[in-house]
Write an enzyme that holds these catalytic residues in place. Structure first.
Site, PDB file in Angstrom:
ATOM      1  N   LYS A 154      -2.945  -8.136  -1.637  1.00  0.00           N
ATOM      2  CA  LYS A 154      -3.049  -7.175  -0.535  1.00  0.00           C
ATOM      3  C   LYS A 154      -3.730  -5.934  -1.076  1.00  0.00           C
ATOM      4  O   LYS A 154      -3.682  -5.672  -2.278  1.00  0.00           O
ATOM      5  CB  LYS A 154      -1.657  -6.802  -0.017  1.00  0.00           C
ATOM      6  CG  LYS A 154      -1.671  -6.218   1.375  1.00  0.00           C
ATOM      7  CD  LYS A 154      -1.648  -7.325   2.421  1.00  0.00           C
ATOM      8  CE  LYS A 154      -1.612  -6.779   3.821  1.00  0.00           C
ATOM      9  NZ  LYS A 154      -1.312  -7.844   4.791  1.00  0.00           N
ATOM     10  N   ASP A 206      -6.217  -5.929   8.283  1.00  0.00           N
ATOM     11  CA  ASP A 206      -4.791  -5.636   8.481  1.00  0.00           C
ATOM     12  C   ASP A 206      -4.753  -4.347   9.314  1.00  0.00           C
ATOM     13  O   ASP A 206      -5.759  -4.000   9.966  1.00  0.00           O
ATOM     14  CB  ASP A 206      -4.079  -5.483   7.117  1.00  0.00           C
ATOM     15  CG  ASP A 206      -2.561  -5.420   7.256  1.00  0.00           C
ATOM     16  OD1 ASP A 206      -1.950  -6.455   7.566  1.00  0.00           O
ATOM     17  OD2 ASP A 206      -1.968  -4.338   7.079  1.00  0.00           O
TER      18      ASP A 206
HETATM   19  P1  NAD Z   1      -2.995  -2.811  14.333  1.00  0.00           P
HETATM   20  O1  NAD Z   1      -3.387  -1.572  13.626  1.00  0.00           O
HETATM   21  O2  NAD Z   1      -4.008  -3.511  15.163  1.00  0.00           O
HETATM   22  O3  NAD Z   1      -1.715  -2.537  15.252  1.00  0.00           O
HETATM   23  C1  NAD Z   1      -0.585  -1.835  14.850  1.00  0.00           C
HETATM   24  C2  NAD Z   1       0.009  -1.194  16.101  1.00  0.00           C
HETATM   25  O4  NAD Z   1       1.268  -0.618  15.792  1.00  0.00           O
HETATM   26  C3  NAD Z   1      -0.846  -0.054  16.669  1.00  0.00           C
HETATM   27  O5  NAD Z   1      -0.905  -0.187  18.085  1.00  0.00           O
HETATM   28  C4  NAD Z   1      -0.054   1.206  16.304  1.00  0.00           C
HETATM   29  O6  NAD Z   1      -0.259   2.275  17.216  1.00  0.00           O
HETATM   30  C5  NAD Z   1       1.354   0.668  16.398  1.00  0.00           C
HETATM   31  N1  NAD Z   1       2.360   1.469  15.721  1.00  0.00           N
HETATM   32  C6  NAD Z   1       2.293   2.134  14.557  1.00  0.00           C
HETATM   33  N2  NAD Z   1       3.440   2.785  14.302  1.00  0.00           N
HETATM   34  C7  NAD Z   1       4.262   2.503  15.339  1.00  0.00           C
HETATM   35  C8  NAD Z   1       5.587   2.888  15.671  1.00  0.00           C
HETATM   36  N3  NAD Z   1       6.318   3.668  14.863  1.00  0.00           N
HETATM   37  N4  NAD Z   1       6.116   2.419  16.829  1.00  0.00           N
HETATM   38  C9  NAD Z   1       5.403   1.622  17.639  1.00  0.00           C
HETATM   39  N5  NAD Z   1       4.153   1.229  17.381  1.00  0.00           N
HETATM   40  C10 NAD Z   1       3.585   1.675  16.244  1.00  0.00           C
HETATM   41  O7  NAD Z   1      -2.418  -3.778  13.196  1.00  0.00           O
HETATM   42  P2  NAD Z   1      -2.185  -5.341  13.246  1.00  0.00           P
HETATM   43  O8  NAD Z   1      -3.300  -5.992  12.519  1.00  0.00           O
HETATM   44  O9  NAD Z   1      -1.847  -5.798  14.611  1.00  0.00           O
HETATM   45  O10 NAD Z   1      -0.906  -5.455  12.301  1.00  0.00           O
HETATM   46  C11 NAD Z   1       0.398  -5.189  12.782  1.00  0.00           C
HETATM   47  C12 NAD Z   1       1.401  -5.833  11.847  1.00  0.00           C
HETATM   48  O11 NAD Z   1       1.123  -7.229  11.760  1.00  0.00           O
HETATM   49  C13 NAD Z   1       1.359  -5.321  10.395  1.00  0.00           C
HETATM   50  O12 NAD Z   1       2.648  -5.369   9.840  1.00  0.00           O
HETATM   51  C14 NAD Z   1       0.466  -6.334   9.710  1.00  0.00           C
HETATM   52  O13 NAD Z   1       0.671  -6.384   8.317  1.00  0.00           O
HETATM   53  C15 NAD Z   1       0.941  -7.591  10.408  1.00  0.00           C
HETATM   54  N6  NAD Z   1       0.001  -8.715  10.317  1.00  0.00           N
HETATM   55  C16 NAD Z   1      -1.260  -8.598  10.788  1.00  0.00           C
HETATM   56  C17 NAD Z   1      -2.119  -9.683  10.651  1.00  0.00           C
HETATM   57  C18 NAD Z   1      -3.521  -9.639  11.198  1.00  0.00           C
HETATM   58  O14 NAD Z   1      -4.210 -10.659  11.101  1.00  0.00           O
HETATM   59  N7  NAD Z   1      -3.988  -8.550  11.768  1.00  0.00           N
HETATM   60  C19 NAD Z   1      -1.684 -10.859  10.050  1.00  0.00           C
HETATM   61  C20 NAD Z   1      -0.365 -10.960   9.603  1.00  0.00           C
HETATM   62  C21 NAD Z   1       0.474  -9.862   9.745  1.00  0.00           C
END
Ligand code: NAD
Length: 418
Positions: A102, A142
Site C-alpha cells: 500500500k 484508493d
Molecule cells: P473515496 O475517496 O472514493 O470515498 C471515500 C468517501 O468517504 C468520500 O465520499 C468521503 O467524503 C467519505 N468520508 C470520509 N470521511 C468520512 C466520515 N468521517 N464520515 C462519512 N464519510 C466520510 O474512496 P474509496 O476508493 O471509495 O475508498 C473507501 C474505502 O474503501 C477505503 O477504506 C478504501 O481503502 C476502501 N477500498 C477501496 C477500494 C477501491 O477500489 N477504491 C478497494 C478496496 C477497499
C-alpha cells in the site's frame, strides 16, 4: 492501539489458532520494505512544495506486491503499514498470485488543481522509480486517487523505460481508464464484490434483497457503487454520508440522484430527496445492512452498541475496531470482514493486469462472472475454516486462517533463500 497493531493482532490471533510455523510468524511480523520519499512538485504559482510519500511492501511470497495509493492529509507510515498487511492477506484469501502493498501521499487532493495533482503524481511515481513495476509492485486507486491518477503514474513509468519495452510497462498500475489499458468493471469492482459477498451471506439465510434496507457511510467510489448495485436488486437506501454530512429518508434515497447532486455540491445536506441528520445518528438507524465505506476505525466501542442491523459489509479497510468486533458478536450482528468483503477491487485489478499482459479486453460479463466465482470461493473457504476451527460468527479470524494457510503452504515448499 495503533492501526498497525490492530492489523497485527488480527492475523496473529488466527496464526495462534492454526499454530502457524514460528519462522513464518516472524517473517510476517514486519513489512519486507518500507519506502519513504520526500519529493518536490511545482504548484500553479511556480513555487515548489516538498511532499512526503510512502510505499510499504508487506509480503510477496505469493506474487508481486499489489495495493492502492491513497492521497489524504492523514496518510502516515503506521496507516500504510496496516493497509499493506491487509492487502497481503486479502490477495491470499482471494487466491490471487499476488502479494500485498500500500502507499500514499500526505496531501489533501481537494486543495490542489488538476495540473498540480498531475505534477505531484508524476514526481511521486518518479521518486518511487524501480520500487514499482508490472512484475514487482503494482499500485491501484484508493481514497483520494482515481483512474486519472493511475494513468499519470503509468505514463511516467512508461517514459522512464526504454522505448522498446514501453508497452510492457502498462501493467505497472491497475484501475486505469479504459482508453489506457483499464478493465471493464474495475470502477464498480469493489462494490460488486461487496454485493457478491452479501449474496453469499443472504443465500444461507433466505434473506431477500427486494425490499431490504441499508445504510452507507462514505458515498465515494465504493459506497456509491454499492448503493446503486443494491438498489438495482430492489433494496432501499435509508441513509448515506460523506465527510461533510449525513442524510436520511425512510422512504428511500435515489443513489443516482444523490450522485448527480454531489457532482455539483460536495455537501449532501441540501439534497432535496432526504433530510440532513447529525453525524452520529447514522449508526442508530435500524436497517438490514450497514456498509461502512469511508475510512478505518469508524465503528468503535462507543457506537457499536447503537448499531441495529443484521449484517455489516465492510467495504472500507479496517472500519471496525477490535472492541466493536466483540460488541457486534455479542449482539449477533454478522460482519463480512474487509479482507473478504472488499476484495472485488483487487480481484478485478488482477484481471486488468492479466489483460494487459495478454493485450486483451474482456467483456464486462466475463469480468463479473470471474469476479463472482473468485470472491464466492473466498467466502466459502472462510466459512469452511470457521467450521473447522469452531469460530461461530468470527468470520474475520476465519478469513485470516484461509490466507495464512495458503501462505504457509508456499513458505514450506519454497523455504528461505539461501
Ligand atoms: P473515496 O475517496 O472514493 O470515498 C471515500 C468517501 O468517504 C468520500 O465520499 C468521503 O467524503 C467519505 N468520508 C470520509 N470521511 C468520512 C466520515 N468521517 N464520515 C462519512 N464519510 C466520510 O474512496 P474509496 O476508493 O471509495 O475508498 C473507501 C474505502 O474503501 C477505503 O477504506 C478504501 O481503502 C476502501 N477500498 C477501496 C477500494 C477501491 O477500489 N477504491 C478497494 C478496496 C477497499
Amino acid at each position: 492501539m495503533s492501526l498497525y497493531e490492530i492489523a497485527q493482532n488480527q492475523w496473529r490471533h488466527a496464526a495462534k489458532l492454526m499454530e502457524l510455523e514460528p519462522w513464518i510468524t516472524t517473517i510476517l511480523s514486519e513489512p519486507k520494505n518500507e519506502i519513504r520519499v520526500n519529493f518536490p512538485a511545482m504548484m500553479d504559482d511556480g513555487q515548489y512544495r516538498l511532499l512526503k510519500g510512502y510505499r510499504v511492501q508487506h509480503n510477496n511470497i505469493l506474487g508481486p506486491y499489489k495495493g492502492g495509493m491513497r492521497y489524504h492529509p492523514q496518510v502516515d507510515i503506521d496507516e500504510v503499514k496496516a493497509l499493506a498487511s491487509w492487502m497481503a492477506f486479502k490477495c491470499a484469501l482471494a487466491n490471487l498470485p499476488l502479494g500485498g502493498a500500500k502507499g500514499g501521499v500526505e496531501v489533501n487532493p481537494k486543495e490542489h488543481s488538476e495540473s498540480e495533482l498531475m505534477r505531484i503524481t508524476r514526481r511521486f511515481a518518479h521518486a518511487l522509480g524501480e520500487n514499482i513495476g508490472p512484475d514487482f509492485d503494482i499500485p491501484a486507486p484508493d481514497v483520494g486517487t482515481n483512474a486519472q491518477t493511475m494513468v499519470w503514474m503509468m505514463d511516467t513509468h512508461m517514459n522512464a523505460n526504454s522505448a522498446h519495452n514501453r508497452f510492457a510497462m502498462r501493467g505497472v498500475v491497475t484501475g486505469k481508464t479504459l482508453n489506457c489499458g483499464g478493465s471493464l468493471g474495475r470502477d464498480k469492482a469493489t462494490a460488486q464484490g461487496v454485493v457478491y459477498t452479501l449474496e453469499s451471506w443472504a443465500k444461507r439465510r433466505d434473506f431477500d434483497f427486494d425490499g431490504a434496507t441499508f445504510v452507507v457511510q462514505g458515498f465515494g467510489n465504493a459506497g456509491s457503487w454499492a448503493a446503486r448495485l443494491l438498489c438495482e436488486k430492489g433494496a432501499k437506501l435509508l441513509a448515506a454520508s460523506n465527510s461533510r454530512g449525513v442524510i436520511y429518508n425512510d422512504k428511500g434515497i435515489d443513489p443516482n440522484a444523490l450522485l448527480a447532486y454531489l457532482a455539483e455540491h460536495r455537501d449532501p445536506s441540501g439534497f432535496t430527496g432526504a433530510e440532513s441528520i447529525p453525524d452520529k445518528q447514522l449508526w442508530q438507524i435500524k436497517a438490514d445492512i450497514l456498509i461502512p465505506a469511508a475510512f478505518e476505525s469508524q465503528i468503535d466501542g462507543g457506537n457499536a452498541g447503537d448499531i441495529d442491523v443484521k449484517v455489516i459489509a465492510e467495504a472500507a479497510n479496517g472500519p471496525t475496531s477490535p472492541a466493536a468486533d466483540e460488541v457486534l458478536r455479542e449482539k449477533g450482528i454478522a460482519v463480512i470482514p474487509d479482507i473478504l468483503c472488499n476484495a472485488g477491487g483487487v480481484i478485478v485489478s488482477y484481471f486488468e493486469w492479466v489483460q494487459n499482459k495478454n493485450s486483451e479486453q474482456w467483456e464486462l460479463e466475463e469480468v463479473d462472472r470471474k469476479l463472482r466465482r473468485l470472491i464466492t470461493a473466498a467466502y466459502d473457504a472462510a466459512e469452511d475454516a470457521g467450521k473447522r476451527f469452531d469460530l461461530g460468527q468470527d468470520t474475520r479470524t476465519a478469513a485470516y486462517l484461509v490466507a495464512l494457510e495458503r501462505m504457509q503452504h508456499a513458505y514450506r515448499e519454497r523455504g528461505i533463500f539461501p
